[in-house]
Design a protein around this motif. Structure first.
Motif, PDB file in Angstrom:
ATOM      1  N   LEU A  84     -70.754  20.701   6.321  1.00 41.02           N
ATOM      2  CA  LEU A  84     -70.844  21.803   5.360  1.00 41.02           C
ATOM      3  C   LEU A  84     -69.737  22.847   5.500  1.00 41.02           C
ATOM      4  N   PRO A  85     -69.450  23.388   6.679  1.00 45.21           N
ATOM      5  CA  PRO A  85     -68.408  24.430   6.738  1.00 45.21           C
ATOM      6  C   PRO A  85     -67.020  23.918   6.369  1.00 45.21           C
ATOM      7  N   PHE A  86     -66.748  22.652   6.640  1.00 45.81           N
ATOM      8  CA  PHE A  86     -65.458  22.074   6.265  1.00 45.81           C
ATOM      9  C   PHE A  86     -65.339  21.964   4.742  1.00 45.81           C
ATOM     10  N   SER A 109     -62.658  23.961   2.275  1.00 40.43           N
ATOM     11  CA  SER A 109     -61.671  23.271   1.452  1.00 40.43           C
ATOM     12  C   SER A 109     -62.002  23.270  -0.044  1.00 40.43           C
ATOM     13  N   ILE A 110     -63.284  23.179  -0.395  1.00 36.14           N
ATOM     14  CA  ILE A 110     -63.650  23.055  -1.808  1.00 36.14           C
ATOM     15  C   ILE A 110     -64.186  24.369  -2.368  1.00 36.14           C
ATOM     16  N   GLY A 111     -65.099  24.998  -1.674  1.00 39.16           N
ATOM     17  CA  GLY A 111     -65.630  26.265  -2.150  1.00 39.16           C
ATOM     18  C   GLY A 111     -67.145  26.304  -2.202  1.00 39.16           C
ATOM     19  N   ASP A 112     -67.656  27.304  -2.892  1.00 43.58           N
ATOM     20  CA  ASP A 112     -69.089  27.571  -2.918  1.00 43.58           C
ATOM     21  C   ASP A 112     -69.918  26.483  -3.596  1.00 43.58           C
ATOM     22  N   THR A 145     -74.547  22.416  -3.907  1.00 44.03           N
ATOM     23  CA  THR A 145     -74.842  20.980  -3.884  1.00 44.03           C
ATOM     24  C   THR A 145     -75.632  20.604  -2.640  1.00 44.03           C
ATOM     25  N   TYR A 146     -75.233  21.137  -1.488  1.00 44.01           N
ATOM     26  CA  TYR A 146     -75.930  20.881  -0.224  1.00 44.01           C
ATOM     27  C   TYR A 146     -77.386  21.328  -0.329  1.00 44.01           C
ATOM     28  N   ALA A 147     -77.610  22.536  -0.810  1.00 42.40           N
ATOM     29  CA  ALA A 147     -78.972  23.070  -0.909  1.00 42.40           C
ATOM     30  C   ALA A 147     -79.837  22.227  -1.834  1.00 42.40           C
ATOM     31  N   LEU A 184     -84.139  18.254  -2.590  1.00 48.90           N
ATOM     32  CA  LEU A 184     -84.579  16.989  -3.190  1.00 48.90           C
ATOM     33  C   LEU A 184     -84.931  15.958  -2.118  1.00 48.90           C
ATOM     34  N   GLY A 185     -84.150  15.926  -1.044  1.00 43.08           N
ATOM     35  CA  GLY A 185     -84.433  15.016   0.061  1.00 43.08           C
ATOM     36  C   GLY A 185     -85.757  15.330   0.727  1.00 43.08           C
ATOM     37  N   ILE A 186     -86.040  16.603   0.926  1.00 39.25           N
ATOM     38  CA  ILE A 186     -87.318  17.008   1.525  1.00 39.25           C
ATOM     39  C   ILE A 186     -88.472  16.557   0.639  1.00 39.25           C
TER      40      ILE A 186
END
Length: 101
Positions: free
Chosen positions: A64-66, A70-73, A78-80, A85-87
């Protein structure tokens, strides 16, 4: 900035270790809401599903921090969304495993 990297790395390691404990060591008591007395399904499948999910979330938390750098917020959003959805998927899958014994 470096604090965010360290935090994500520590949390990722904790998740991967928890996934290992659940998936390989079969410590199902680490799963929130799991009760030995009421679970009638396949404990092997539950351990595999929960452990693999924690591996995936741990690896993505590590990355995530990488991605943010490099890409932004949009990476955080997307991660959240994917983690939520995975949970939900793991909860539904766990209930299906419990019902089909």
């Amino acid at each position: 900035m470096i604090g965010g990297f360290i935090t994500c790395i520590v949390i990722a390691l904790i998740m991967i270790i928890m996934g290992y404990q659940i998936h390989i060591k079969k410590k199902l008591w680490l799963i929130a809401g799991y009760q030995e007395e009421t679970f009638v399904g396949d404990k092997e499948r539950l351990a595999k599903v929960s452990g693999v999910f924690l591996y995936v979330v741990g690896i993505t938390t590590f990355l995530l921090p990488f991605g943010l750098e490099s890409i932004g917020d949009i990476v955080a959003i997307t991660y959240a969304v994917l983690v939520i959805l995975g949970i939900l998927l793991v909860i539904v899958w766990g209930n299906i495993i419990n019902k089909h014994s």
